[in-house]
Design a protein around this motif. Structure first.
Motif: not given
Length: 631
Positions: A262-267, A314-317, A603-608
């Motif tokens: 869950g570390l990717i959810w913090s910019d 990583l910041p671009l995601t 239509e939607d984006v699930a993951s990057i």
């Protein structure tokens, strides 16, 4: 036998006592002859050059020696030295000092200033094993620099990495070192000045001359930093995995590991993680950790390149996640309706033989049972697509409370949701009337809804292959559909997406093979993984590229290789969709356009995913992941 000159013996000097002024015989005069071509300037004619100020190529004015044009270095006065030491004792964290302009210097810039001079406390002993070398360089990396505050999250990322490669058994807690009785005060701040602080960490196998970190690390209650006897084998395995392929370990940590924890959810983590690892990997390379192991040294160099790439990607995601789906995507969805759903995309899947099933999967039995129970109780089922419409919401409320009735419930203080209902109108228009994007906003009165429709609908992960900026409109084609497509190409940038999964071995836990949804229209190849792919006009989701339209202002957020897991919808020409579902007049000339040559929308984006996304083959519980936000 060697003969000793008695005169030379008399002139010899004993080094076990201090020589006196008369112990050395005078050599001058006579002075030696002046070499050819050399002119000696008498002292009375000597003119000092002094210093002068010049401007560099950047326009900066500096002081240099007037003779050799060498830059001068300011020598601090006694008062300035004292003040500098006070400032160092006052500033215990990186990223809190200001430069000459008053700008706060970020921690990574502060680290970079003296990074090339940072070394291990003791030179790497080539007789040590690689495991011992990594332990030593990790300890020296931690204590040999000033860290940002705990709340910045930099230490947390560093501790996660040490936990990941087997240097820790649990995430530590940091605290100021308590001075023990009789302890010698030897804190060293770096830069050549010893301070008088008494909170120096007593690190093992660490040269006190490099210590700049004023905190020590301890374990959480009930935890331990050093592995127990039962955990030792697990930690050794993790560290050996890191040493076997450093490049892959760095890829895994900055992709699937950070996602799992869950570390990717913090910019901030998306910048901190690759930056800290970039410093650490260069620290390892600079201190020759893998001296004598050429294969490991080459692997380390490739890992440094991965870290440099991660600093960009990583910041671009996170930035791409904010701009996709874009307003044009939302307008297309509003025009043609929802064609796929993140919860129901498995309605049509590729079968075990690699073929694509074309039948609809019946609804879930649990959902059907629930709906039948509601109908048995004479309850009306309202579709979720229209329940947020303000008129429908008003009808539901009127049905519940009665027309003109008010809700006699006192709302809590400062509750805007309850206040909007009890205001007397029983309407949710204030919070359900959302702005609806329309194609008219982008194209004006366009023929797009008449000339085109939704075609193939695919749920898959694709990589950015090419980015094309808008092109000016040339000659207008005769076909209305071609003219509309030309206008789209002139208004939007195009991003060409290639399949991530081309063969079954490319499939990962988070990146699965393409799925064609039940709402898709168009010919799909039966076996996309076939060794000799079908050359027909059928669409192959594992071979064909597709092109999506994005706002030109968002191009800067896209990077070649970046992966998107999305629902992709083809903007197909109406005649192409009709020709695939029904017979057309043979006298009518028709040239079908392949889906790979059409425009698509998301239509939607699930993951990057970053381009280096890799999953670990080692399945081990690495312990807790609680962050430490305070001392």
């Amino acid at each position: 036998m060697m003969m000793i000159n008695p005169e030379f013996k008399q002139q010899s000097v004993a080094f076990d006592k201090m020589p006196g002024p008369n112990d050395f015989p005078s050599s001058f005069p006579p002075f030696p002859a002046v070499p050819d071509g050399v002119t000696i300037i008498p002292f009375k004619d000597f003119m000092p050059y002094g210093y002068k100020r010049i401007k560099t190529e950047t326009g900066e004015e500096i002081e240099v020696d007037a003779l050799g044009s060498l830059p001068t270095v300011k020598v601090l006065s006694d008062e300035e030295v004292v003040q500098r030491n006070k400032d160092r004792r006052r500033r215990r964290n990186a990223g809190q000092s200001a430069d000459a302009t008053g700008r706060i210097v970020p921690w990574w810039e502060e680290w970079e200033e003296g990074e090339n001079t940072r070394t291990t406390g003791e030179p790497i002993d080539l007789r040590k094993s690689l495991v011992d070398r990594v332990h030593q360089v990790a300890d020296d990396f931690r204590v040999g620099r000033t860290w940002p505050p705990i709340a910045s999250g930099v230490r947390t990322i560093w501790d996660h990495f040490r936990l990941y490669i087997g240097l820790l058994s649990s995430l530590p807690i940091y605290r100021k070192v308590k001075k023990s009785k009789g302890a010698t005060n030897m804190s060293y701040e770096g830069g050549g000045d010893v301070s008088d602080d008494d909170d120096t960490p007593k690190a093992k196998q660490i040269n006190l001359n490099i210590i700049q970190d004023p905190l020590e690390q301890i374990a959480h209650p009930g935890k331990q930093l050093e592995p127990s006897e039962g955990e030792a084998d697990v930690k050794i395995r993790l560290l050996e995995t890191f040493l076997e392929d450093i490049e892959k370990s760095i890829k895994v940590f900055m992709s699937s590991y950070m996602r799992d924890k869950g570390l990717i959810w913090s910019d901030r983590n998306l910048f901190i993680a690759p930056t800290v690892l970039h410093f650490f990997l260069r620290f390892m390379r600079r201190n020759g950790v893998f001296a004598g192991f050429e294969t490991h040294a080459d692997n380390l160099n490739r890992a440094v390149v991965v870290a440099e790439l991660a600093i960009k990607e990583l910041p671009l995601t996170a930035k791409v996640a904010r701009v996709l789906p874009g307003t044009f995507d939302a307008a297309c969805k509003e025009c043609w309706g929802s064609k796929g759903s993140l919860s129901m995309y498995i309605s049509t899947t590729l079968d075990s033989d690699g073929g694509c099933a074309g039948t609809d999967t019946p609804p879930s039995s649990a959902v059907s049972t629930f709906e039948e129970a509601l109908k048995a109780d004479h309850a009306e089922i309202v579709s979720s697509d229209v329940v947020l419409d303000s008129l429908m919401a008003k009808e539901v409320l009127d049905d519940t409370f009665g027309v003109g009735d008010s809700v006699n419930v006192a709302p809590p203080v400062e509750d805007p949701w309850a206040a909007a209902i009890t205001a007397g109108r029983n309407t949710t228009a204030s919070w359900t009337d959302v702005k609806v994007d329309s194609l008219f906003t982008f194209l004006g009165p366009t023929r797009l809804p008449l000339s085109h429709t939704a075609g193939v609908v695919e749920f898959s992960t694709r990589k950015v292959k090419e980015i094309i900026m808008p092109e000016p409109i040339g000659s207008i084609p005769d076909a209305p559909s071609a003219a509309v497509e030309q206008e789209l190409g002139s208004r939007f940038a195009r991003v060409v997406m290639e399949p991530w999964v081309r063969v079954p071995t490319d499939e990962l836990l988070d990146i699965v093979r393409p799925v064609i949804t039940s709402s898709s229209r168009g010919a799909i190849i039966k076996d996309p993984f076939a060794d000799s792919p079908d050359v027909s006009d059928a669409y192959n989701p594992c071979r064909d590229d597709l092109t999506v339209l994005i706002d030109p202002a968002s191009v800067e957020y896209f990077h070649i290789g970046l992966g998107l897991c999305s629902t992709w919808v083809q903007i197909a020409r109406c005649e192409d969709v009709e020709s695939s579902t029904a017979a057309i007049d043979q006298d009518t000339p028709h040239v079908s356009k392949h889906p790979r040559d059409c425009f698509w929308y998301l239509e939607d984006v699930a993951s990057i995913f970053p381009s280096f996304y890799t999953e670990s083959e080692v399945e081990i519980d690495l312990g807790q992941t609680t962050d430490n936000d305070d001392l």
